[in-house]
Scaffold this motif. Structure first.
Motif, PDB file in Angstrom:
ATOM      1  N   MET A   1       0.823  -1.211   0.000  1.00  0.00           N
ATOM      2  CA  MET A   1       0.000   0.000   0.000  1.00  0.00           C
ATOM      3  C   MET A   1       0.857   1.261   0.000  1.00  0.00           C
ATOM      4  O   MET A   1       0.324   2.373  -0.163  1.00  0.00           O
ATOM      5  N   GLY A   2       2.154   1.105   0.174  1.00  0.00           N
ATOM      6  CA  GLY A   2       3.038   2.257   0.177  1.00  0.00           C
ATOM      7  C   GLY A   2       3.087   2.996   1.501  1.00  0.00           C
ATOM      8  O   GLY A   2       3.493   4.159   1.549  1.00  0.00           O
ATOM      9  N   LEU A   3       2.684   2.332   2.596  1.00  0.00           N
ATOM     10  CA  LEU A   3       2.661   2.988   3.896  1.00  0.00           C
ATOM     11  C   LEU A   3       3.905   2.722   4.726  1.00  0.00           C
ATOM     12  O   LEU A   3       4.232   3.489   5.630  1.00  0.00           O
ATOM     13  N   ILE A   4       4.597   1.618   4.441  1.00  0.00           N
ATOM     14  CA  ILE A   4       5.822   1.306   5.169  1.00  0.00           C
ATOM     15  C   ILE A   4       6.888   0.786   4.208  1.00  0.00           C
ATOM     16  O   ILE A   4       6.576   0.367   3.086  1.00  0.00           O
ATOM     17  N   LYS A   5       8.126   0.834   4.649  1.00  0.00           N
ATOM     18  CA  LYS A   5       9.234   0.262   3.894  1.00  0.00           C
ATOM     19  C   LYS A   5       9.899  -0.785   4.759  1.00  0.00           C
ATOM     20  O   LYS A   5      10.244  -0.526   5.917  1.00  0.00           O
ATOM     21  N   ILE A   6      10.065  -1.966   4.214  1.00  0.00           N
ATOM     22  CA  ILE A   6      10.678  -3.065   4.946  1.00  0.00           C
ATOM     23  C   ILE A   6      12.064  -3.322   4.376  1.00  0.00           C
ATOM     24  O   ILE A   6      12.211  -3.621   3.190  1.00  0.00           O
TER      25      ILE A   6
ATOM     26  N   ALA B   1      10.472  -2.273  10.243  1.00  0.00           N
ATOM     27  CA  ALA B   1       9.747  -1.540   9.197  1.00  0.00           C
ATOM     28  C   ALA B   1       9.638  -0.068   9.579  1.00  0.00           C
ATOM     29  O   ALA B   1       9.447   0.278  10.740  1.00  0.00           O
ATOM     30  N   ARG B   2       9.771   0.792   8.571  1.00  0.00           N
ATOM     31  CA  ARG B   2       9.698   2.230   8.799  1.00  0.00           C
ATOM     32  C   ARG B   2       8.485   2.807   8.066  1.00  0.00           C
ATOM     33  O   ARG B   2       8.214   2.452   6.931  1.00  0.00           O
ATOM     34  N   VAL B   3       7.782   3.711   8.741  1.00  0.00           N
ATOM     35  CA  VAL B   3       6.593   4.339   8.163  1.00  0.00           C
ATOM     36  C   VAL B   3       7.015   5.368   7.116  1.00  0.00           C
ATOM     37  O   VAL B   3       7.923   6.169   7.347  1.00  0.00           O
ATOM     38  N   ILE B   4       6.370   5.328   5.973  1.00  0.00           N
ATOM     39  CA  ILE B   4       6.687   6.228   4.865  1.00  0.00           C
ATOM     40  C   ILE B   4       5.674   7.364   4.833  1.00  0.00           C
ATOM     41  O   ILE B   4       4.484   7.165   5.099  1.00  0.00           O
ATOM     42  N   ASN B   5       6.143   8.544   4.485  1.00  0.00           N
ATOM     43  CA  ASN B   5       5.233   9.662   4.291  1.00  0.00           C
ATOM     44  C   ASN B   5       4.453   9.422   3.001  1.00  0.00           C
ATOM     45  O   ASN B   5       5.041   9.387   1.911  1.00  0.00           O
ATOM     46  N   PRO B   6       3.138   9.225   3.055  1.00  0.00           N
ATOM     47  CA  PRO B   6       2.366   8.852   1.857  1.00  0.00           C
ATOM     48  C   PRO B   6       2.117  10.034   0.921  1.00  0.00           C
ATOM     49  O   PRO B   6       1.025  10.593   0.857  1.00  0.00           O
ATOM     50  N   THR B   7       3.154  10.428   0.176  1.00  0.00           N
ATOM     51  CA  THR B   7       3.022  11.525  -0.779  1.00  0.00           C
ATOM     52  C   THR B   7       2.264  11.048  -2.021  1.00  0.00           C
ATOM     53  O   THR B   7       2.192   9.839  -2.287  1.00  0.00           O
ATOM     54  N   PRO B   8       1.713  11.964  -2.801  1.00  0.00           N
ATOM     55  CA  PRO B   8       1.031  11.559  -4.043  1.00  0.00           C
ATOM     56  C   PRO B   8       1.950  10.755  -4.964  1.00  0.00           C
ATOM     57  O   PRO B   8       1.493   9.802  -5.611  1.00  0.00           O
ATOM     58  N   GLU B   9       3.229  11.125  -5.026  1.00  0.00           N
ATOM     59  CA  GLU B   9       4.164  10.400  -5.885  1.00  0.00           C
ATOM     60  C   GLU B   9       4.297   8.943  -5.450  1.00  0.00           C
ATOM     61  O   GLU B   9       4.310   8.023  -6.277  1.00  0.00           O
ATOM     62  N   VAL B  10       4.401   8.720  -4.141  1.00  0.00           N
ATOM     63  CA  VAL B  10       4.521   7.363  -3.613  1.00  0.00           C
ATOM     64  C   VAL B  10       3.277   6.551  -3.943  1.00  0.00           C
ATOM     65  O   VAL B  10       3.356   5.391  -4.370  1.00  0.00           O
ATOM     66  N   ILE B  11       2.113   7.158  -3.769  1.00  0.00           N
ATOM     67  CA  ILE B  11       0.851   6.457  -4.026  1.00  0.00           C
ATOM     68  C   ILE B  11       0.726   6.085  -5.502  1.00  0.00           C
ATOM     69  O   ILE B  11       0.351   4.959  -5.851  1.00  0.00           O
TER      70      ILE B  11
ATOM     71  N   ASN C   1      -0.286  21.896  -7.709  1.00  0.00           N
ATOM     72  CA  ASN C   1      -1.096  20.875  -7.052  1.00  0.00           C
ATOM     73  C   ASN C   1      -0.343  19.553  -7.126  1.00  0.00           C
ATOM     74  O   ASN C   1      -0.201  18.970  -8.207  1.00  0.00           O
ATOM     75  N   SER C   2       0.146  19.073  -5.996  1.00  0.00           N
ATOM     76  CA  SER C   2       0.999  17.875  -5.994  1.00  0.00           C
ATOM     77  C   SER C   2       0.258  16.634  -6.464  1.00  0.00           C
ATOM     78  O   SER C   2       0.853  15.736  -7.071  1.00  0.00           O
ATOM     79  N   MET C   3      -1.049  16.558  -6.210  1.00  0.00           N
ATOM     80  CA  MET C   3      -1.821  15.396  -6.661  1.00  0.00           C
ATOM     81  C   MET C   3      -1.956  15.395  -8.179  1.00  0.00           C
ATOM     82  O   MET C   3      -1.769  14.362  -8.829  1.00  0.00           O
ATOM     83  N   ILE C   4      -2.282  16.566  -8.742  1.00  0.00           N
ATOM     84  CA  ILE C   4      -2.400  16.674 -10.189  1.00  0.00           C
ATOM     85  C   ILE C   4      -1.065  16.350 -10.848  1.00  0.00           C
ATOM     86  O   ILE C   4      -1.005  15.625 -11.847  1.00  0.00           O
ATOM     87  N   ALA C   5       0.024  16.888 -10.292  1.00  0.00           N
ATOM     88  CA  ALA C   5       1.345  16.661 -10.865  1.00  0.00           C
ATOM     89  C   ALA C   5       1.720  15.183 -10.832  1.00  0.00           C
ATOM     90  O   ALA C   5       2.222  14.631 -11.821  1.00  0.00           O
ATOM     91  N   ALA C   6       1.452  14.521  -9.708  1.00  0.00           N
ATOM     92  CA  ALA C   6       1.808  13.112  -9.581  1.00  0.00           C
ATOM     93  C   ALA C   6       1.013  12.242 -10.539  1.00  0.00           C
ATOM     94  O   ALA C   6       1.561  11.348 -11.191  1.00  0.00           O
TER      95      ALA C   6
END
Length: 240
Positions: free
Chosen positions: A59-64, A70-80, A163-168
Motif C-alpha cells: 500500500m506504500g505505507l511502510i518500507k521493509i 519496518a519504517r513508516v513512509i510519508n504517503p506523498t502523491p508520488e509514492v501512491i 497541485n501535488s496530486m495533479i502533478a503526480a
C-alpha cells in the motif's frame, strides 16, 4: 439478509496498524515495533503480523528493509501513484479499453492543468519551460532524447500547476503511456509538429492566456492520439 463474512485475522491486524499510523501513533519516519513486539501487543501469531506488514508495504505505507524494523513512509502523491503503476501497466496491456480511457483521462486532465499552470506561472517556471522547448529543438533527430524532452515539458507544466496530486497523476500517466508507446513523435515530419505545438503552448502560458494554453494543449494531445490510430499496429501503443 446478507450472510456475515468472516474476516481473516491479518485484516484485523492491518486495520489496527493503519489506525495507529493514521493517528500518528507511528508518524512518518518512525519505526514500527518488531514482529515479536507486535505479536505481544496485538495478541496474534507471526503469520498474521507478516501478512499485514506485507500488505502495508504494498500500500506504500511502510518500507521493509532486511535486518531492520519496518519504517513508516510519508504517503506523498508520488509514492501512491508509484504503488499503483505496476497494476496500471498490466491493465493497459490486457484491457481492450484501457489505453483509450487513459488517453481520454490525460486529455481532460492536461487541458485543465495547463490553465492552472498558466495562472500560477512564475518567471522561474517560464525559464524552465523555455529551456525545455530549446532542449526539444536540440534533440531533433535523436529519438530517445527527443521523447525524454517531450515528456519533461509536460512534467514541468504539471509541477507548475502547484497541485501535488495533479502533478503526480499527470506524471504517472505519462510514464504509463511511455511504457507502451512506439515513438511516433520522432517520425519524419512529426518532430517539427511536436516542436511547434510545444512552442504554441509555451507562448500562451508566457502571455498569461489560460484559455489559449488549454486549447493549444488540447490540439497537441488530440493530434497525437489521431496519429496513433492512423499508424499504430494493433499490438503497439503510441503517444505524441
Amino acid at each position: 439478509m446478507e450472510p456475515v463474512h468472516k474476516r481473516k485475522l491479518y485484516q484485523e491486524v492491518l486495520d489496527r496498524l493503519i489506525t495507529a499510523i493514521s493517528t500518528s501513533e507511528f508518524p512518518p519516519g518512525s519505526q514500527l515495533p518488531s514482529e515479536r513486539e507486535l505479536m505481544n501487543m496485538i495478541g496474534v501469531g507471526r503469520p498474521s503480523i507478516r501478512e499485514a506488514m506485507l500488505t502495508l508495504q504494498q500500500m506504500g505505507l511502510i518500507k521493509i528493509s532486511h535486518g531492520e524494523r519496518a519504517r513508516v513512509i510519508n504517503p506523498t502523491p508520488e509514492v501512491i501513484v508509484n504503488q499503483i503503476s505496476a497494476a496500471m501497466i498490466m491493465l493497459l496491456a490486457t484491457s481492450s479499453r484501457g489505453l483509450d480511457e487513459l488517453k481520454e483521462a490525460r486529455l481532460w486532465l492536461e487541458t485543465s492543468m495547463v490553465s492552472l499552470a498558466t495562472r500560477n506561472a512564475t518567471a522561474k517556471d517560464l525559464e524552465a519551460l523555455a529551456a525545455s522547448v530549446r532542449e526539444l529543438q536540440d534533440a531533433r533527430g535523436d529519438q530517445s532524447r527527443f521523447v525524454a524532452a517531450d515528456m519533461a515539458f509536460h512534467g514541468i507544466i504539471a509541477d507548475m500547476s502547484g497541485n501535488s496530486m495533479i502533478a503526480a497523476v499527470t506524471k504517472g500517466m505519462l510514464d504509463w503511456l511511455s511504457r507502451f508507446k512506439r515513438e511516433l513523435v520522432s517520425v519524419r515530419g512529426k518532430e517539427r509538429l511536436t516542436i511547434e505545438e510545444h512552442e504554441k503552448i509555451y507562448k500562451a502560458i508566457a502571455a498569461g492566456d489560460a484559455e489559449g494554453a488549454s486549447q493549444a494543449m488540447r490540439d497537441h494531445i488530440t493530434r497525437g492520439n489521431k496519429l496513433y490510430w492512423q499508424t499504430a499496429e494493433p499490438t503497439q501503443l503510441a503517444d505524441a
